[in-house]
Design a protein around this motif. Structure first.
Motif, PDB file in Angstrom:
ATOM      1  N   TYR A 197     -28.128 -28.057  -3.992  1.00 20.64           N
ATOM      2  CA  TYR A 197     -28.475 -29.532  -3.905  1.00 20.64           C
ATOM      3  C   TYR A 197     -27.934 -30.202  -2.815  1.00 20.64           C
ATOM      4  O   TYR A 197     -28.427 -31.159  -2.303  1.00 20.64           O
ATOM      5  N   HIS A 244     -41.421 -37.877  -5.525  1.00 21.82           N
ATOM      6  CA  HIS A 244     -42.379 -37.570  -4.000  1.00 21.82           C
ATOM      7  C   HIS A 244     -43.472 -36.950  -4.202  1.00 21.82           C
ATOM      8  O   HIS A 244     -43.589 -35.709  -3.712  1.00 21.82           O
ATOM      9  N   HIS A 266     -37.520 -36.376  -7.628  1.00 24.20           N
ATOM     10  CA  HIS A 266     -37.276 -37.770  -6.975  1.00 24.20           C
ATOM     11  C   HIS A 266     -38.647 -38.437  -6.888  1.00 24.20           C
ATOM     12  O   HIS A 266     -38.721 -39.481  -5.946  1.00 24.20           O
ATOM     13  N   LEU A 311     -36.959 -30.471  -5.933  1.00 27.39           N
ATOM     14  CA  LEU A 311     -36.549 -31.787  -5.349  1.00 27.39           C
ATOM     15  C   LEU A 311     -37.568 -32.887  -5.052  1.00 27.39           C
ATOM     16  O   LEU A 311     -37.254 -33.836  -5.547  1.00 27.39           O
TER      17      LEU A 311
END
Length: 237
Positions: free
Chosen positions: A20, A43, A41, A37
């Protein structure tokens, strides 16, 4: 988005797991893929890139799906499930994500900056409602709640006891509608005095849901008996 497309064009593997933080040590238990990820988050626009090819047979997508079970990610979750992503990843045929979602109901409510207790002293938040929505979506596509042991049922019970009582009723309705767990697991979930008191105002509805489960169980048992009788006829006792 341009740089992501360029990396994909250059052969970057979005399924590959890494650390990370750049100064962290590689650890399989705490590593993430680029897709993880992006989902973690929020996206989700990344998953619309033309160069990105999502392979539902790739086991790494299970964690991506897990992190997508929230506002903005339900479209991706359904897309993966429709494509054939295997959701029941436990040896007993259960879905880790469902256990995680039901266990996280109370925690999400406590940590939310907008959470407030109702008059009952229990929580009801938009984040927790999203978790129920995710459970519904997963169960619709065949995910099963199959607690590995009594400990996981206790974790689920403690989480539901922090919420308003309709969360327990809705969880039962979802799981019952799609026959996504055994009746014994639900009975174990409900059997403590604290839980019976918690859902007491919904007793008629609880009885109705359990009765429907019983009818399903009887049909299932009859079907299994018929299969067994046929097997004996064909193969002998």
């Amino acid at each position: 988005m341009k740089w992501i497309s360029l990396l994909l064009a250059a052969g970057a593997d979005p399924y590959s797991h890494g650390v990370y933080h750049f100064d962290s040590e590689q650890d399989a238990a705490t590593s993430f893929s680029a897709l993880d990820l992006a989902a973690l988050h929020g996206h989700f626009e990344v998953f619309e890139l033309k160069r990105l090819r999502l392979d539902p047979r790739h086991s790494a997508l299970r964690s991506t799906m897990h992190y997508s079970c929230k506002e903005g990610g339900f479209g991706l979750v359904e897309r993966l499930l429709q494509a054939g992503l295997e959701i029941n990843d436990q040896e007993n045929g259960g879905c880790t994500t469902i256990q995680s979602l039901v266990a996280g109901l109370g925690l999400a409510a406590q940590l939310s900056p907008w959470s407030s207790k109702q008059e009952s002293g229990r929580f009801d938040t938009s984040e927790s409602r999203e978790k129920l929505k995710a459970i519904h979506l997963l169960a619709k596509y065949g995910a099963r709640w199959a607690p590995k042991d009594i400990g996981e049922i206790k974790v689920a019970r403690r989480s539901l006891l922090k919420m308003t009582s309709d969360y327990t009723v809705e969880f039962m309705w979802i799981i019952g509608k799609y026959k996504a767990c055994s009746r014994d697991a639900i009975l174990e979930l409900l059997h403590t005095p604290s839980m019976r008191t918690h859902v007491g105002e919904h007793e008629p509805r609880i009885r109705e849901l359990l009765a429907a489960w019983s009818r399903y169980s009887l049909r299932f048992s009859a079907q299994n008996k018929l299969r067994g009788d046929l097997a004996i006829m064909v193969n002998g006792p």
